[in-house]
Design an enzyme around this catalytic site. Structure first.
Site, PDB file in Angstrom:
ATOM      1  N   PRO A 178      47.169  36.037  45.200  1.00 35.09           N
ATOM      2  CA  PRO A 178      48.212  35.006  45.197  1.00 35.09           C
ATOM      3  C   PRO A 178      49.580  35.638  45.008  1.00 35.09           C
ATOM      4  O   PRO A 178      49.777  36.448  44.102  1.00 35.09           O
ATOM      5  CB  PRO A 178      47.829  34.126  44.007  1.00 35.09           C
ATOM      6  N   GLN A 187      45.337  29.967  41.705  1.00 38.79           N
ATOM      7  CA  GLN A 187      45.527  30.773  40.506  1.00 38.79           C
ATOM      8  C   GLN A 187      46.420  30.033  39.517  1.00 38.79           C
ATOM      9  O   GLN A 187      47.473  29.505  39.889  1.00 38.79           O
ATOM     10  CB  GLN A 187      46.156  32.134  40.819  1.00 38.79           C
ATOM     11  N   CYS A 221      50.537  39.544  35.685  1.00 33.77           N
ATOM     12  CA  CYS A 221      51.928  39.560  36.133  1.00 33.77           C
ATOM     13  C   CYS A 221      52.791  40.414  35.187  1.00 33.77           C
ATOM     14  O   CYS A 221      52.780  40.205  33.979  1.00 33.77           O
ATOM     15  CB  CYS A 221      52.474  38.136  36.196  1.00 33.77           C
ATOM     16  N   ASN A 236      41.964  46.191  42.738  1.00 34.93           N
ATOM     17  CA  ASN A 236      43.258  45.840  43.298  1.00 34.93           C
ATOM     18  C   ASN A 236      44.220  47.000  43.101  1.00 34.93           C
ATOM     19  O   ASN A 236      44.241  47.626  42.045  1.00 34.93           O
ATOM     20  CB  ASN A 236      43.776  44.574  42.600  1.00 34.93           C
ATOM     21  N   GLY A 237      45.013  47.277  44.139  1.00 28.20           N
ATOM     22  CA  GLY A 237      46.028  48.323  44.033  1.00 28.20           C
ATOM     23  C   GLY A 237      45.903  49.366  45.119  1.00 28.20           C
ATOM     24  O   GLY A 237      44.862  50.010  45.257  1.00 28.20           O
ATOM     25  N   ASP A 238      46.965  49.513  45.927  1.00 34.15           N
ATOM     26  CA  ASP A 238      47.056  50.556  46.955  1.00 34.15           C
ATOM     27  C   ASP A 238      46.035  50.400  48.071  1.00 34.15           C
ATOM     28  O   ASP A 238      45.515  51.403  48.591  1.00 34.15           O
ATOM     29  CB  ASP A 238      46.949  51.952  46.322  1.00 34.15           C
TER      30      ASP A 238
END
Length: 380
Positions: A19, A73, A104, A207-209
């Site tokens: 999201p 979310q 966040c 999650n990430g890259d």
């Protein structure tokens, strides 16, 4: 490869669209779904805003007619509000999946003790998860959560968060392999994702890259994650979900076909069209403007044309401008595997409520505030 199982929900392709505020509205979710299978999550909304009937919050809860699985979310720091908001989503909006944001890194979120700051308060985290899971249970709706490694390298929270998620009945946990202090800078720590996988029995999403489909396959292979969450990698590249669907199919990834500029222009037109269908032409075109730079990244389109596209105010004007692009221009290979969206620098100081680090309880009521709006476009 098998799909992703989140409680009662089956996701045929183990890919989740992160999201992103101002990005993953109904039009963009529809556009991505037209390219590939996955779970497409609505932009983050505040629990209190939903419970109190805030009109801005309700306007964000719009779903496309083609969306068969509604996923939202929630952000919140108060267990009661999060529980009430979860029930409203299930009962009044027919949502089939609720995700809770504890990742966040934006200062105006963390200064209220929300987002990536909240998992430091282990008991508060547990209370919020318990309320959400209990509220969703009568509707057989799975609750998941997303988090980060921790506040910084000296204040890691992800292993405790995974344990608490499992104990409270959360269906899965997604881990962004960065700390709050890192924000979106540097490199994501996939080893931490693997460490979390080894420590819990519930599915872990990495999650990430993830910039290309090959990155998703490599993450799964290296970490043992049950699926991946894609955020910035799909900005201006909705066809990434086509590549991901192919990569996770039984036939394997095969050869990736990169779009020409003409094909990208067709996707831009479809995106703008969907935005206008949902928002009206004037607002839809204004919303589209932010995407122009992402779509044309690396292409040779001139500065004047880019500026004009960034001011487009009608579909007719968009058509005229897109016609000026060279449809045969190949996709710029230099952009493959390159970061997209904001990156920035690590933060020397994390903005937290006063005394936040003094204990890991968080149920005394001190320091936790309420956030009504979040401007976060990078997916936590």
């Amino acid at each position: 490869m098998t799909g992703l199982r989140l409680g009662t929900l089956d996701v045929p392709t183990p890919v989740v669209l992160a999201p992103m505020a101002g990005i993953t509205n109904a039009a963009y979710r529809r556009l991505c779904a037209e390219h590939g299978a996955g779970l497409y999550v609505c932009e983050m909304i505040t629990s209190r805003g939903l419970v109190e009937g805030d009109e801005t919050t309700k306007r964000m809860l719009v779903f496309d007619e083609a969306e068969t699985v509604r996923s939202v979310q929630l952000y919140g720091t108060d267990p009661t509000y999060v529980g009430q908001a979860t029930r409203i989503l299930c009962e009044e909006y027919g949502v089939a999946h609720v995700d809770l944001n504890f990742g966040c890194p934006v200062p105006k979120v963390t200064r209220k003790g929300g987002g990536g700051a909240l998992p430091w308060k282990r008991n508060l985290l547990g209370a919020i998860l318990e309320e959400a899971v209990a509220a969703a249970a009568p509707y057989d709706v799975p609750v998941t959560m997303k988090t980060r490694k921790g506040l910084d390298d000296d204040h890691l929270t992800f292993l405790d968060a995974g344990r608490i998620a499992q104990e409270t009945g959360v269906a899965a946990i997604a881990l962004h392999g960065r700390t709050v202090a890192q924000a979106y800078s540097g490199q994501a720590d996939w080893d931490a994702i693997g460490e979390l996988v080894a420590s819990v029995d519930i599915p872990v999403l990495g999650n990430g890259d993830i910039w290309e489909a090959a990155d998703a396959l490599r993450m799964i292979e290296e970490t043992g994650a049950a699926g991946v969450v894609v955020g910035r990698g799909c900005l201006g590249r909705p066809w990434l979900f086509r590549d991901l669907a192919a990569a996770f199919s039984d036939d394997g990834p095969g050869e990736t076909t990169l779009p020409t500029l003409g094909e990208v222009a067709a996707m831009m037109r479809r995106h703008a069209e969907l935005l206008c269908e949902h928002m009206g032409e004037e607002r839809g075109c204004k919303e589209f403007r932010k995407h122009v730079t992402w779509y044309l990244k690396g292409f040779r389109a001139g500065g004047e044309l880019r500026r004009s596209l960034g001011l487009v105010d009608s579909l007719a004007a968009l058509d005229r401008l897109l016609a000026e692009l060279d449809p045969a221009e190949p996709f710029p290979a230099s952009e493959l595997g390159a970061p997209r969206g904001r990156q920035g620098a690590p933060r020397s100081r994390i903005v937290l409520p006063e005394g936040w680090l003094d204990d890991t309880d968080g149920l005394s009521g001190g320091g936790v505030g309420v956030l009504e709006d979040v401007d976060e476009t990078t997916g936590g």
